[in-house]
Design an enzyme around this catalytic site. Sequence first.
Site, short mmCIF file in Angstrom:
data_model
loop_
_atom_site.label_atom_id
_atom_site.label_comp_id
_atom_site.label_asym_id
_atom_site.label_seq_id
_atom_site.Cartn_x
_atom_site.Cartn_y
_atom_site.Cartn_z
NE ARG A 150 -57.91 53.20 22.02
CZ ARG A 150 -57.37 54.42 21.91
NH1 ARG A 150 -56.51 54.85 22.82
NH2 ARG A 150 -57.69 55.21 20.92
CB SER B 219 -44.55 50.13 16.77
OG SER B 219 -45.43 51.23 16.81
CE LYS B 220 -43.58 57.26 17.87
NZ LYS B 220 -43.16 58.01 16.65
CB THR C 71 -45.95 58.80 21.90
OG1 THR C 71 -47.10 58.81 22.73
CG2 THR C 71 -45.50 57.37 21.75
P1 NAD Z 1 -50.37 61.55 11.66
O1 NAD Z 1 -50.91 60.16 11.57
O2 NAD Z 1 -51.30 62.70 11.59
O3 NAD Z 1 -49.28 61.77 10.52
C1 NAD Z 1 -48.32 60.81 10.18
C2 NAD Z 1 -47.72 61.18 8.83
O4 NAD Z 1 -46.74 60.20 8.50
C3 NAD Z 1 -48.74 61.20 7.69
O5 NAD Z 1 -48.57 62.35 6.90
C4 NAD Z 1 -48.41 59.94 6.89
O6 NAD Z 1 -48.70 60.06 5.51
C5 NAD Z 1 -46.92 59.81 7.16
N1 NAD Z 1 -46.46 58.43 7.01
C6 NAD Z 1 -47.02 57.31 7.55
N2 NAD Z 1 -46.33 56.22 7.17
C7 NAD Z 1 -45.32 56.66 6.38
C8 NAD Z 1 -44.26 56.00 5.70
N3 NAD Z 1 -44.13 54.66 5.74
N4 NAD Z 1 -43.37 56.76 5.03
C9 NAD Z 1 -43.51 58.10 4.96
N5 NAD Z 1 -44.51 58.77 5.57
C10 NAD Z 1 -45.40 58.05 6.28
O7 NAD Z 1 -49.52 61.56 12.99
P2 NAD Z 1 -49.31 62.75 14.06
O8 NAD Z 1 -50.40 62.69 15.05
O9 NAD Z 1 -49.02 63.99 13.35
O10 NAD Z 1 -47.98 62.22 14.78
C11 NAD Z 1 -46.70 62.54 14.26
C12 NAD Z 1 -45.64 61.92 15.15
O11 NAD Z 1 -45.78 62.41 16.47
C13 NAD Z 1 -45.76 60.39 15.25
O12 NAD Z 1 -44.45 59.88 15.26
C14 NAD Z 1 -46.46 60.16 16.57
O13 NAD Z 1 -46.07 58.93 17.12
C15 NAD Z 1 -45.93 61.33 17.39
N6 NAD Z 1 -46.82 61.81 18.47
C16 NAD Z 1 -48.13 62.10 18.21
C17 NAD Z 1 -48.92 62.63 19.23
C18 NAD Z 1 -50.36 63.01 19.00
O14 NAD Z 1 -51.06 63.36 19.95
N7 NAD Z 1 -50.87 62.98 17.78
C19 NAD Z 1 -48.38 62.83 20.52
C20 NAD Z 1 -47.02 62.49 20.73
C21 NAD Z 1 -46.26 62.00 19.70
O1 DAU Z 2 -50.33 60.36 24.32
C1 DAU Z 2 -49.88 60.62 23.04
C2 DAU Z 2 -50.69 59.84 22.03
O2 DAU Z 2 -51.97 60.47 21.97
C3 DAU Z 2 -50.05 59.79 20.65
O3 DAU Z 2 -48.83 59.10 20.72
C4 DAU Z 2 -50.98 59.11 19.63
O4 DAU Z 2 -50.41 59.17 18.35
C5 DAU Z 2 -52.30 59.84 19.65
O5 DAU Z 2 -53.21 59.19 18.79
C6 DAU Z 2 -52.90 59.90 21.07
O6 DAU Z 2 -53.30 58.58 21.51
P1 DAU Z 2 -54.65 58.35 22.33
O7 DAU Z 2 -55.05 56.94 22.18
O8 DAU Z 2 -54.55 58.89 23.71
O9 DAU Z 2 -55.63 59.35 21.49
P2 DAU Z 2 -57.13 59.17 20.96
O10 DAU Z 2 -57.56 60.50 20.45
O11 DAU Z 2 -57.28 57.99 20.08
O12 DAU Z 2 -57.93 58.87 22.30
C7 DAU Z 2 -57.93 59.78 23.38
C8 DAU Z 2 -58.75 59.15 24.50
O13 DAU Z 2 -60.13 59.12 24.09
C9 DAU Z 2 -58.38 57.73 24.81
O14 DAU Z 2 -58.54 57.52 26.21
C10 DAU Z 2 -59.41 56.89 24.05
C11 DAU Z 2 -60.63 57.77 24.06
N1 DAU Z 2 -61.52 57.68 22.88
C12 DAU Z 2 -60.95 57.76 21.63
C13 DAU Z 2 -61.74 57.69 20.51
C14 DAU Z 2 -61.13 57.77 19.13
C15 DAU Z 2 -62.89 57.57 23.04
O15 DAU Z 2 -63.40 57.55 24.17
N2 DAU Z 2 -63.67 57.51 21.92
C16 DAU Z 2 -63.16 57.55 20.65
O16 DAU Z 2 -63.93 57.45 19.68
#
Ligand code: NAD
Ligand code: DAU
Length: 351
Positions: free
Chosen positions: A288, A160-161, A132
Amino acid sequence: MKRKLLITGGAGFIGSHVVRLFVNKYPDYQIVNLDALTYAGNLENLTDINEKANYTFEKGDITDETFIDELFQKYHFDGVIHLAAESHVDRSILDPLAFIRTNVMGTAVLLNSARKHWKGNENGKLFYHVSTDEVYGSLGEEGFFTEETSYDPRSPYSASKASSDHFVMAYYHTYHLPAIISNCSNNYGSHHFPEKLIPLAIHNIKNNKPVPVYGKGENVRDWLFVEDHARAIDVIFHNGRLGETYNIGGFNEWKNIDLIQLLCRIMDKKLGRPEGTSAQLITFVKDRAGHDLRYAIDATKLNKELGWEPSLQFEEGLEKTVDWYLSNEEWLQHVTSGAYQQYYQEQYQKR
Ligand code: NAD
Ligand code: DAU
């Protein structure tokens, strides 16, 4: 089969898009999806490819060393795309140890099994770690994260990441484990769990519930359509250089409040409500803890080296996303029952 790939976290949001892309695009690859099916993992995300001959699901935990070793023995993977993680910043503030366990320990267990299994025969193998932009910390009003930006994580999630990224590079340098990392900005799209801002807001607007905006809504995120992220992973997995990191981003920065206003306008249109109705649900709540101000990715390296670029304009992608949620009522109902209600109470009642 030409290749045998382990994809971890394939039942989650991004993972399910990556699994779908690889299973459909590469019928001669065997794709094994390993997922623990935590609250965020959902096999309903993959019903369209579940029966494909080149797809297998394995339920298991990446922190379980014996199980992961056995999986490598069973399938002889030549590639790993590692997405499994605890991914929500707010949950990491509530329970940091769960993030250290899965994101740090789980990644280390996978690296170690890959090292043991590939030792002396690393040719053609690849450990691809999906990370990320949050590892870089927080930007002020100006500037971008590049691959040279120093790590400066500030939440238990991003720490952690960052730690997992360091272990990947440590294995690359120490053991010559063939590895690549990508660091992506905020994703949005279908199958996104409604704890994250965009799907949570869609869900609440639809149900006429308050839309919680942290602080003054001034924080900035760089949004990328999830299918574009999956395409980037495909390109990097096949053509990226070992030992490199690649930043992935949408060149698409939005202040949270502006994004929510746009989403409200789209929802009014889609639900046939008079313009301005949904915006009345916007509620500013307690910020937050340690809220990073701004993320913005410079994805020039990926574009110049591998030719990748985002395919969608944000408004178009957001409309597609809203359409998906409005026509997948059952999916939303399933993931917001039970434990979700408890989490929502804990997270939002005191704000
Ligand atoms: P998510 O939370 O939707 O999915 C995570 C998946 O991992 C789930 O299916 C869960 O069951 C599985 N999982 C969790 N713990 C586990 C374990 N101990 N063993 C096996 N499986 C396990 O997450 P996401 O948003 O799809 O993110 C996927 C990856 O991409 C993550 O590594 C996250 O850090 C990274 N990432 C996410 C975003 C974002 O915007 N969502 C952006 C950049 C990077
Ligand atoms: O930048 C990449 C990351 O984006 C990923 O690594 C993470 O897994 C993913 O969850 C996301 O993190 P953020 O914290 O940016 O996403 P989130 O959707 O939780 O929040 C987006 C923004 O909105 C952040 O500034 C916090 C704000 N927010 C979030 C929630 C859930 C609110 O204002 N209200 C809310 O209820």
